[in-house]
Each structure stands twice: as C-alpha cells, then as structure tokens.
Scaffold this active site. Structure first.
Site, PDB file in Angstrom:
ATOM      1  N   ASN A 195      -1.851   2.016   6.046  1.00  0.00           N
ATOM      2  CA  ASN A 195      -0.976   0.924   5.610  1.00  0.00           C
ATOM      3  C   ASN A 195      -0.661   0.085   6.828  1.00  0.00           C
ATOM      4  OD1 ASN A 195      -0.843   2.123   3.160  1.00  0.00           O
ATOM      5  ND2 ASN A 195       1.338   2.645   3.252  1.00  0.00           N
ATOM      6  N   GLY A 196      -0.593  -1.221   6.655  1.00  0.00           N
ATOM      7  CA  GLY A 196      -0.247  -2.082   7.785  1.00  0.00           C
ATOM      8  C   GLY A 196      -1.382  -3.039   8.075  1.00  0.00           C
ATOM      9  N   GLU A 229      18.617 -16.731  -7.930  1.00  0.00           N
ATOM     10  CA  GLU A 229      18.154 -15.402  -8.318  1.00  0.00           C
ATOM     11  C   GLU A 229      17.590 -15.421  -9.748  1.00  0.00           C
ATOM     12  OE1 GLU A 229      17.309 -12.756  -7.158  1.00  0.00           O
ATOM     13  OE2 GLU A 229      17.624 -11.135  -8.574  1.00  0.00           O
ATOM     14  N   GLU A 240       8.961 -14.350 -11.165  1.00  0.00           N
ATOM     15  CA  GLU A 240       8.166 -13.215 -10.695  1.00  0.00           C
ATOM     16  C   GLU A 240       7.659 -12.323 -11.820  1.00  0.00           C
ATOM     17  OE1 GLU A 240       9.968 -10.442  -7.925  1.00  0.00           O
ATOM     18  OE2 GLU A 240      11.909 -10.617  -8.894  1.00  0.00           O
ATOM     19  N   LYS A 254       6.599  -3.863  -4.313  1.00  0.00           N
ATOM     20  CA  LYS A 254       8.022  -3.525  -4.285  1.00  0.00           C
ATOM     21  C   LYS A 254       8.574  -3.609  -2.878  1.00  0.00           C
ATOM     22  CE  LYS A 254      11.952  -2.172  -5.871  1.00  0.00           C
ATOM     23  NZ  LYS A 254      12.730  -3.261  -6.503  1.00  0.00           N
ATOM     24  N   LYS A 290      13.876 -14.297 -10.707  1.00  0.00           N
ATOM     25  CA  LYS A 290      13.584 -13.225 -11.685  1.00  0.00           C
ATOM     26  C   LYS A 290      12.584 -13.727 -12.713  1.00  0.00           C
ATOM     27  CE  LYS A 290      14.507 -10.407 -10.190  1.00  0.00           C
ATOM     28  NZ  LYS A 290      15.173 -10.215  -8.950  1.00  0.00           N
ATOM     29  N   CYS A 303       0.818  -1.217   0.000  1.00  0.00           N
ATOM     30  CA  CYS A 303       0.000   0.000   0.000  1.00  0.00           C
ATOM     31  C   CYS A 303       0.854   1.270   0.000  1.00  0.00           C
ATOM     32  CB  CYS A 303      -0.881   0.036   1.233  1.00  0.00           C
ATOM     33  SG  CYS A 303      -1.835  -1.448   1.483  1.00  0.00           S
ATOM     34  N   TRP A 331      -3.055  -2.644  -1.385  1.00  0.00           N
ATOM     35  CA  TRP A 331      -2.600  -3.994  -1.739  1.00  0.00           C
ATOM     36  C   TRP A 331      -3.308  -4.899  -0.748  1.00  0.00           C
ATOM     37  CZ3 TRP A 331       0.363  -8.031   0.440  1.00  0.00           C
ATOM     38  CH2 TRP A 331       0.946  -8.918  -0.476  1.00  0.00           C
ATOM     39  N   HIS A 370      19.641 -35.634  -7.075  1.00  0.00           N
ATOM     40  CA  HIS A 370      18.944 -36.044  -5.850  1.00  0.00           C
ATOM     41  C   HIS A 370      17.442 -35.796  -5.947  1.00  0.00           C
ATOM     42  CE1 HIS A 370      22.748 -36.801  -3.931  1.00  0.00           C
ATOM     43  NE2 HIS A 370      23.169 -35.587  -4.255  1.00  0.00           N
ATOM     44  N   ARG A 392       4.997   0.286  -6.202  1.00  0.00           N
ATOM     45  CA  ARG A 392       4.992  -0.527  -4.991  1.00  0.00           C
ATOM     46  C   ARG A 392       4.062  -1.724  -5.112  1.00  0.00           C
ATOM     47  NH1 ARG A 392       6.542   2.534  -0.158  1.00  0.00           N
ATOM     48  NH2 ARG A 392       5.180   1.194   1.041  1.00  0.00           N
TER      49      ARG A 392
HETATM   50  O1  M6R Z   1      13.563  -4.399  -0.211  1.00  0.00           O
HETATM   51  P1  M6R Z   1      14.144  -5.736   0.058  1.00  0.00           P
HETATM   52  O2  M6R Z   1      15.443  -5.960  -0.591  1.00  0.00           O
HETATM   53  O3  M6R Z   1      14.208  -6.062   1.533  1.00  0.00           O
HETATM   54  O4  M6R Z   1      13.110  -6.764  -0.557  1.00  0.00           O
HETATM   55  C1  M6R Z   1      13.238  -8.137  -0.380  1.00  0.00           C
HETATM   56  C2  M6R Z   1      12.366  -8.893  -1.346  1.00  0.00           C
HETATM   57  O5  M6R Z   1      11.022  -8.583  -1.114  1.00  0.00           O
HETATM   58  C3  M6R Z   1      12.710  -8.564  -2.797  1.00  0.00           C
HETATM   59  O6  M6R Z   1      14.040  -8.818  -3.081  1.00  0.00           O
HETATM   60  C4  M6R Z   1      11.815  -9.372  -3.742  1.00  0.00           C
HETATM   61  O7  M6R Z   1      12.121 -10.724  -3.660  1.00  0.00           O
HETATM   62  C5  M6R Z   1      11.966  -8.844  -5.176  1.00  0.00           C
HETATM   63  N1  M6R Z   1      10.692  -8.789  -5.808  1.00  0.00           N
HETATM   64  C6  M6R Z   1      12.868  -9.680  -5.996  1.00  0.00           C
HETATM   65  O8  M6R Z   1      12.972  -9.205  -7.295  1.00  0.00           O
END
Ligand code: M6R
Length: 607
Positions: free
Chosen positions: A99-100, A480, A487, A602, A484, A2, A73, A503, A27
């Site tokens: 927010n929260g 990673e 997501e 974000k 990527k 949010c 959100w 395994h 965000r």
């Molecule tokens: O802001 P942060 O680095 O703490 O965020 C951590 C994760 O939420 C963030 O890396 C998330 O996995 C991304 N969407 C990855 O691309």
C-alpha cells in the site's frame, strides 16, 4: 484505499485471507489477490473486480497456512488482473503486497531493468519485489530492510519467500500496518477490521519499523536492525459492530445509529456541577487552555465541514478566533504557526494522508496539534499531542455520516469548555448542556420521519444538478449535503452559502435544477427565505428543510421536510440527518452501490 492482510498459523491461509479481504472491501478497491505458500511454492491468484470475482476464480482448496492478500485501489497502471497484487519476483520465489506510492519508482525500475529484471506490471509496487529479490541473500527480513532504505514515498508492505516457510515480513512508512496476535497464529493487516474476527490483541507498527513474524512469535526492529519494544493494545470494538446486523447497507445502519453514537461522544465528558465540558485527552492544563488565543482546524472532506462548524462554535460560544482549512492546502503553503494557537486535525479514519502530513508539518514548526478521530490507535491520534476520540464505533460505509455528528459533538464540548473558562456564565453553560443532551432524542424524531424523504428521492432522482444552500452555522452543512449526494448518487451537486447564489450560481437555476434550502428558525431565516423566493422566481424547484410549524417556508417551497425545534446552534445536527437520508434514498433509486461508491476509498492514505 488498498487493503492488506497477512496470515501465518495452523489454519488454511486462503480462507482467512479472503475473509479478511472481504472485511476490507469498505475501504474501496478495484481488484484483489492472494498468495499462499503451497507445496513449497508460492501460488498467486489475482483478479480485477470484486472479492466475489476472486473467490469464483480460486480453486476449491488451496493447501498452505501462510499467505498474504491485497485489495488494490489503482494509482499507477490500469485496473486489470496483472496489475493486481500480490506481485512476484521473476522466478516466483518472493511475493509482496504493498500500500502506498513509490515516488522514485522510475529510476529504480530503470536500474533494475538494466540489471536484467523484467517487469510484467505497470505498477510502482513491482519495483519492491525485484529490489528485495536483488538484495536477498538467504534472509528475507534483512533483504526487506535493505530494499526499503532505497524507497522514496510511502509503504505498508508484507513480503514472503518460498524458502522461508511460515515467515512474513512487514514494513511501514506512511501506510498503516497492524500486527494481530492470536493463539499460535499471527496476522498483519492494514486495518484492524480485517483481523478483529480472530484477535483483539494488536501491535501498531510505526514508520521506519519492520516486523518479522511466524505463527509463534514476532520481532520488531528498526531499519538499522535495532530491536524496538512494542506495547500490545486491545481493540475495544466488537465484531458485531462491523456486521450489517440486518440492514441493507452500512450507510443506513450508520445514519440510524447517530442518537447512540452522539451519546457515546458525550458520555463522561460533561461536568454538570460546573456546567462545562471535560475532555481528558487534550493533555493541556487549565492554564494552557486559558492561554489559547486562536484555534485552527485542518481536515479533509466531511471532517473539514465538521471543522467549519467547529470554528463557528468556537467563535460564537468561546469568542476565540477560529478557522478551518483544507489540510491538503495548508501543508504546501508554508503555514505560519502562531503563538498560543491550538490546531485540531480532524479525521474519522485517523489515516488520511493529507491531514496526517499537514499535522506533521505543523508539529515540525512547533505547533501543538490535537486530534479529533474515530479509529482508536490510528496514526493521527498516535502522533498528535493529545485529542479526543469520538467513539462512533466502526464507520464502514465510504460516505461518512455518524462520524460527522460525533465530530460536531467534540467541538461543542471543547467550545463549551473554553467558553466557560472565559465569558460564559454557569447558567448559560447549563442551558447549552441541556440543548446538547436533547440532541440524541431530537435526532430520533428526525429518523422517525425518514419515510417522508423517500417520495422526495423518487421525485428528484433524475435531476442532473442540485444546489444545497445554507447560511451561518448551517452553511457547512449545505456543503456536506452536496458532498453526500454527489459521492453516492453521482449526481452533480454544489453547496453554497444561500447568500452567494446571486453572485453566480443563480445562473444555473431553471426548472430542472432543484435547490435544497436549510431554513432553521435562526437570525438568518428571513434572509434565507428571500433567497428561496429568488430561486422560485426563476422557476427553480425548492426543497426546504425547515422547522416544525414553519408554514411560511412550506408555502414557498415545492417540498418541505420538517425537523423539530431546537436551539439555533444545534441545527447542524438536525439538518444534516435528512440530507444524509435524502442522499441515501436517492442513491437507492438510482441503483448505486451505496456503501462502496465508484472511485472512492474509505481511508485516503495517498496524497
Ligand atoms: O477519515 P477522514 O475523516 O480523514 O476522511 C476525510 C475524507 O476523505 C472523508 O470525509 C470523505 O470526504 C468521505 N467520503 C465523505 O463522506
């Protein structure tokens, strides 16, 4: 997650609120709304969907120069117009954005309902507006303070009352809130990107603080009504940095920016004369650094994978036992804090709830926790015991890219520093610095070859599953790469150590499941090649990221992308960039919303 914006000043509030919400889009959100005090009343407009949907729904002009806005959100209650914020009291005199998560919203709601309050939404946030209403006796600030004392959970909230023209009240516990000071106008926002177009002077509101603002001034106090003196910070980012500047997507812009962002992370942090790193913000003396016997890294998502690379570097360069752990897991397993252990909380946003709460838990147990963060003034760096800003500049795309390579840079420098205080010779230190300083240029070379990834994305984008496989320091890079791809393209992808496939995951291999192998020319190259052959023997398709001139890998793989030769510890930089680009091009092929992938935010400010 949010987003919040609030405005009081001389200008039409609606325009500023909508523009601020637009800047908060990155965000992640599913609905949006604004409330403006217009002709002695509060007018609320809210819509499921994008800011464009809200804009289309708004009347052409909305009079009024005080207002609040929100991007939601969803956590409690489905995504629809009604559950969108702002929420208002039954008689429409009070409006809030929140927010929260209000953890005790069920008992609060039951009590309010008993008292005759009618709820129209399924949200936890609606209890706040009724609580404020029930406690209002002509002073909004006082009512907000009394209301938040009854809340359990997290909040960043802004409230307005129709009988208090030009006044906004903000309060914070666990969800960020920043005050922006303009020329005869004031702003409140959940993040500075919403207000940077108007002011760079900001005051960060802390947990347990309340701010009351009008166009001409503000006052900050705690929940016991004691004034709190705040310092004014100046944001160093420029507005242009949060613009797309001709790129189609922020993600593309941010991937291509990496040569400069890595350079920024290094700048002023290398002492060539002594061939070591210099990280001034750690707040640790040389003696204290010498006493470090163990390093533990906590983080989430991409930052966690950067932490895994960091742990590898610390062990191999400085010979200090190091490990990375998911912050969300550490927090709830009653972690043992050992003597002479330094913790790092790694977070691009500096606001990730899992990481922040784990950090607080460690600090409560007496640990020294350093931050590696990007967003200056965010909560983790403010509450940490020292740390490193990576200076990537704003990262707007939900998928983290440039922050990852800058986080790596912070770890290279820290590992170099500790190594040079221990066994590493000045010659070896100088050699490592040369390799590190060459990285921006080598990434430029990788970027120059980016077009050759487009046909690969075209060829493989219909696959339903992918494996990403690497070893040693590149194992976290494989993780990673899988993150990527999944997501932003929504293709199922798993990262593994290449050694692990036998395994279990090898059962997944068939002609429809491509495997992306990371094959640097390091000590494990032969082993990885054997794993590639195992996959080929089972009719699996292999995409290899290999090093210039590696004909053997090219002869085994179905497709290969070459990266320039480098020191074996530097390959995470060179391997991750093609994986970022591959994910990006694949998502484009599939027509995905690259910068704002579904369901993601974000900055993840809830647990
Ligand atoms: O802001 P942060 O680095 O703490 O965020 C951590 C994760 O939420 C963030 O890396 C998330 O996995 C991304 N969407 C990855 O691309």
């Amino acid at each position: 997650m949010c987003g919040i914006i609030g405005y009081c000043g001389p200008r039409p509030a609606a325009d500023i609120l909508v523009e601020g919400l637009k800047r908060l889009e990155y965000r992640g959100y599913d609905s949006a709304g604004i409330c403006v005090r217009s002709e002695d009343d509060l007018s609320i407009y809210k819509k499921k969907g994008k800011i464009a949907d809200l804009k289309a729904y708004l009347p052409e002009t909305i009079a009024g120069s005080t207002g609040i806005g929100h991007t939601r959100w969803a956590t409690h209650g489905e995504v629809n117009d009604v559950n969108a914020h702002p929420h208002s009291s039954g008689d429409g005199s009070i409006a809030i954005v929140h927010n929260g998560i209000v953890e005790n919203f069920t008992p609060l709601r039951e009590k309010l309902e008993e008292d005759g309050y009618e709820f129209v939404t399924e949200t936890d946030s609606e209890v706040i507006v009724h609580l404020v209403d029930s406690l209002y006796e002509g002073d909004l600030e006082r009512a907000v303070k009394r209301a938040v004392l009854l809340l359990k959970g997290t909040y960043g909230l802004v409230v307005m009352h129709k009988n208090e023209p030009g006044v906004l009240v903000g309060a914070r516990n666990g969800s960020p809130l920043v005050l922006g000071i303009g020329e005869s106008e004031m702003f409140l926002a959940s993040d500075v990107t919403a207000i940077i177009a108007h002011t760079k002077q900001v005051v960060y509101i802390e947990d347990g603080e309340v701010v009351c603002l009008t166009a001409d001034g503000y006052r900050t106090s705690d929940l016991k009504d004691r004034p709190v003196d705040k310092t004014i910070d100046v944001i160093s980012w420029e507005l242009e940095e949060i613009e797309k500047e001709g790129f189609t997507h922020y993600m593309e812009k941010e991937i291509l920016e990496q040569p400069e962002s890595i350079l920024r992370a290094m700048q002023g942090r290398i002492e060539s004369e002594y061939a070591t790193g210099h990280l001034g913000g750690l707040n640790m003396t040389r003696q204290e650094l010498l006493q470090v016997e163990r390093v533990k890294i906590i983080a989430a998502g991409t930052s966690f994978y950067a932490g895994m690379v960091g742990a590898y570097l610390l062990e191999s360069l400085a010979r200090i036992p190091a490990s990375a752990e998911l912050a969300s897991e550490l927090r709830y397993r009653n972690p043992i804090v050992e003597r002479n252990t330094v913790y790092f909380a790694v977070s691009q946003s500096g606001e990730t709830a899992d990481t922040l709460y784990a950090m607080r838990e460690l600090q409560r147990k007496g640990a020294r926790v350093l931050g590696i963060c990007n967003v200056v003034g965010s909560t983790i760096p403010r509450e940490s015991d020292g740390g490193v800003y990576i200076h990537s500049g704003p990262e707007i795309a939900v998928a983290s890219t440039k922050a990852f390579t800058s986080q790596l840079t912070a770890f290279y420098l820290f590992a170099l520093m500790l190594a040079r205080m221990r066994d590493m010779s000045i010659e070896k230190g100088a050699e490592l610095i040369r390799y590190l300083e060459a990285i921006p240029h080598l990434i430029d070379e990788v970027i120059d070859r980016k077009e050759s990834l487009i046909p690969l994305a075209r060829k493989y984008h219909r696959a339903e599953d992918f494996l990403f496989l690497g070893r040693g320091i590149n194992y976290p890079v494989a993780l990673e790469g899988a993150l990527k791809l999944k997501e932003i393209s929504y293709i199922h992808a798993e990262g593994y150590s290449a050694a692990e496939i036998k395994h279990g995951p090898i059962a997944l291999i068939n002609e429809e499941t491509p495997s992306v192998f990371l094959v640097p020319d390091d000590a494990l190259r032969e082993k990885v090649i054997s794993n590639m052959k195992e996959v080929k023997a089972r009719s699996g398709q292999v995409i290899a990221i290999a090093v210039d001139g590696d004909d053997e890998v090219a002869s085994i793989a179905d497709d290969v992308f070459f990266v320039p030769r480098a020191h074996e510890l530097m390959y995470p930089y060179l391997m991750v960039v093609p994986l970022q680009l591959f994910a990006y091009y694949t998502a484009l092929e599939l027509g995905r919303n690259v910068d704002q992938p579904r369901n993601l935010a974000k900055s993840v400010t809830v647990e």
